[in-house]
Design a protein around this motif. Structure first.
Motif, PDB file in Angstrom:
ATOM      1  N   THR A   1      -3.743   4.153  -6.296  1.00 32.25           N
ATOM      2  CA  THR A   1      -3.558   4.359  -7.735  1.00 32.25           C
ATOM      3  C   THR A   1      -4.581   3.566  -8.539  1.00 32.25           C
ATOM      4  O   THR A   1      -5.103   4.038  -9.544  1.00 32.25           O
ATOM      5  CB  THR A   1      -2.136   3.934  -8.152  1.00 32.25           C
ATOM      6  OG1 THR A   1      -1.196   4.707  -7.412  1.00 32.25           O
ATOM      7  CG2 THR A   1      -1.913   4.137  -9.639  1.00 32.25           C
ATOM      8  N   TYR A   2      -4.890   2.348  -8.111  1.00 27.61           N
ATOM      9  CA  TYR A   2      -5.801   1.465  -8.842  1.00 27.61           C
ATOM     10  C   TYR A   2      -7.171   1.364  -8.182  1.00 27.61           C
ATOM     11  O   TYR A   2      -7.987   0.557  -8.573  1.00 27.61           O
ATOM     12  CB  TYR A   2      -5.165   0.079  -8.975  1.00 27.61           C
ATOM     13  CG  TYR A   2      -3.797   0.142  -9.616  1.00 27.61           C
ATOM     14  CD1 TYR A   2      -3.665   0.327 -10.985  1.00 27.61           C
ATOM     15  CD2 TYR A   2      -2.637   0.067  -8.837  1.00 27.61           C
ATOM     16  CE1 TYR A   2      -2.412   0.415 -11.578  1.00 27.61           C
ATOM     17  CE2 TYR A   2      -1.387   0.155  -9.421  1.00 27.61           C
ATOM     18  CZ  TYR A   2      -1.280   0.330 -10.789  1.00 27.61           C
ATOM     19  OH  TYR A   2      -0.039   0.424 -11.369  1.00 27.61           O
TER      20      TYR A   2
ATOM     21  N   PRO B   1      -3.696  -3.640  -9.445  1.00 27.24           N
ATOM     22  CA  PRO B   1      -4.007  -3.353 -10.844  1.00 27.24           C
ATOM     23  C   PRO B   1      -4.770  -4.517 -11.457  1.00 27.24           C
ATOM     24  O   PRO B   1      -4.622  -5.661 -11.025  1.00 27.24           O
ATOM     25  CB  PRO B   1      -2.640  -3.188 -11.496  1.00 27.24           C
ATOM     26  CG  PRO B   1      -1.658  -3.800 -10.561  1.00 27.24           C
ATOM     27  CD  PRO B   1      -2.267  -3.745  -9.199  1.00 27.24           C
TER      28      PRO B   1
ATOM     29  N   ILE C   1       1.913   1.673  -3.791  1.00 22.09           N
ATOM     30  CA  ILE C   1       0.942   1.984  -4.856  1.00 22.09           C
ATOM     31  C   ILE C   1      -0.260   2.790  -4.387  1.00 22.09           C
ATOM     32  O   ILE C   1      -0.990   3.335  -5.214  1.00 22.09           O
ATOM     33  CB  ILE C   1       0.468   0.711  -5.600  1.00 22.09           C
ATOM     34  CG1 ILE C   1      -0.349  -0.215  -4.685  1.00 22.09           C
ATOM     35  CG2 ILE C   1       1.648  -0.026  -6.203  1.00 22.09           C
ATOM     36  CD1 ILE C   1      -0.980  -1.391  -5.415  1.00 22.09           C
ATOM     37  N   GLY C   2      -0.478   2.867  -3.068  1.00 24.71           N
ATOM     38  CA  GLY C   2      -1.595   3.663  -2.555  1.00 24.71           C
ATOM     39  C   GLY C   2      -2.917   3.288  -3.209  1.00 24.71           C
ATOM     40  O   GLY C   2      -3.205   2.112  -3.392  1.00 24.71           O
TER      41      GLY C   2
ATOM     42  N   THR D   1       0.312   7.601 -19.610  1.00 24.93           N
ATOM     43  CA  THR D   1      -0.324   7.927 -18.342  1.00 24.93           C
ATOM     44  C   THR D   1      -0.485   6.647 -17.547  1.00 24.93           C
ATOM     45  O   THR D   1      -1.024   5.661 -18.064  1.00 24.93           O
ATOM     46  CB  THR D   1      -1.698   8.584 -18.568  1.00 24.93           C
ATOM     47  OG1 THR D   1      -1.517   9.737 -19.381  1.00 24.93           O
ATOM     48  CG2 THR D   1      -2.349   8.955 -17.257  1.00 24.93           C
ATOM     49  N   MET D   2      -0.037   6.656 -16.295  1.00 29.28           N
ATOM     50  CA  MET D   2      -0.144   5.482 -15.458  1.00 29.28           C
ATOM     51  C   MET D   2      -1.600   5.065 -15.291  1.00 29.28           C
ATOM     52  O   MET D   2      -2.475   5.904 -15.101  1.00 29.28           O
ATOM     53  CB  MET D   2       0.471   5.785 -14.087  1.00 29.28           C
ATOM     54  CG  MET D   2       0.754   4.581 -13.270  1.00 29.28           C
ATOM     55  SD  MET D   2       1.801   5.070 -11.904  1.00 29.28           S
ATOM     56  CE  MET D   2       1.597   3.696 -10.844  1.00 29.28           C
ATOM     57  N   CYS D   3      -1.870   3.785 -15.391  1.00 32.16           N
ATOM     58  CA  CYS D   3      -3.190   3.162 -15.199  1.00 32.16           C
ATOM     59  C   CYS D   3      -4.136   3.362 -16.385  1.00 32.16           C
ATOM     60  O   CYS D   3      -5.283   2.949 -16.320  1.00 32.16           O
ATOM     61  CB  CYS D   3      -3.881   3.651 -13.934  1.00 32.16           C
ATOM     62  SG  CYS D   3      -2.922   3.438 -12.462  1.00 32.16           S
ATOM     63  N   LYS D   4      -3.719   4.003 -17.448  1.00 34.58           N
ATOM     64  CA  LYS D   4      -4.609   4.213 -18.592  1.00 34.58           C
ATOM     65  C   LYS D   4      -4.668   2.944 -19.422  1.00 34.58           C
ATOM     66  O   LYS D   4      -3.656   2.344 -19.736  1.00 34.58           O
ATOM     67  CB  LYS D   4      -4.111   5.365 -19.449  1.00 34.58           C
ATOM     68  CG  LYS D   4      -5.012   5.653 -20.616  1.00 34.58           C
ATOM     69  CD  LYS D   4      -4.534   6.852 -21.400  1.00 34.58           C
ATOM     70  CE  LYS D   4      -5.483   7.120 -22.555  1.00 34.58           C
ATOM     71  NZ  LYS D   4      -5.023   8.243 -23.366  1.00 34.58           N
TER      72      LYS D   4
ATOM     73  N   TYR E   1       0.832  -1.210   0.000  1.00 32.53           N
ATOM     74  CA  TYR E   1       0.000   0.000   0.000  1.00 32.53           C
ATOM     75  C   TYR E   1       0.864   1.256   0.000  1.00 32.53           C
ATOM     76  O   TYR E   1       0.564   2.228  -0.694  1.00 32.53           O
ATOM     77  CB  TYR E   1      -0.954   0.017   1.198  1.00 32.53           C
ATOM     78  CG  TYR E   1      -1.719   1.309   1.302  1.00 32.53           C
ATOM     79  CD1 TYR E   1      -2.729   1.607   0.397  1.00 32.53           C
ATOM     80  CD2 TYR E   1      -1.411   2.251   2.283  1.00 32.53           C
ATOM     81  CE1 TYR E   1      -3.425   2.812   0.466  1.00 32.53           C
ATOM     82  CE2 TYR E   1      -2.093   3.448   2.365  1.00 32.53           C
ATOM     83  CZ  TYR E   1      -3.106   3.723   1.457  1.00 32.53           C
ATOM     84  OH  TYR E   1      -3.781   4.912   1.516  1.00 32.53           O
TER      85      TYR E   1
END
Length: 90
Positions: free
Chosen positions: A44-45, A56, A41-42, A74-77, A38
């Motif tokens: 983020t997903y 993810p 990556i907090g 872009t991250m997570c796109k 955690y």
């Protein structure tokens, strides 16, 4: 390599998650159980950031990297579409 980094996503072709690994399937995880992950990556997903965070979701997708000289991403796109490309032998 026998040492893995927390948060690393290796390619593995088994139908099970090895001990200490989790599937990248978007599942919700308890922050208190996976504090180190955690911290990396907090939310983020996804997740509420209070008690849960999400992994993810790489179902029907492929991860791509970022780096010098590569296209900015872009991250997570999510890119592309599932089942839109047919591969065949030439």
């Amino acid at each position: 390599m026998s040492d893995w980094y927390t948060g690393e996503i290796p390619i593995f072709s088994g139908n099970y998650a090895p001990v200490g690994w989790e599937f990248c399937d978007g599942r919700s995880m308890q922050i208190t159980t996976f504090e180190i992950l955690y911290a990396l990556i907090g939310v983020t997903y996804g997740g509420d950031g209070v008690t849960t965070f999400k992994l993810p979701n790489l179902n029907q997708t492929l991860s791509i990297g970022q780096g010098v000289g590569l296209t900015n991403r872009t991250m997570c796109k999510r890119l592309g579409e599932a089942d839109s490309v047919r591969l065949s032998r030439v």
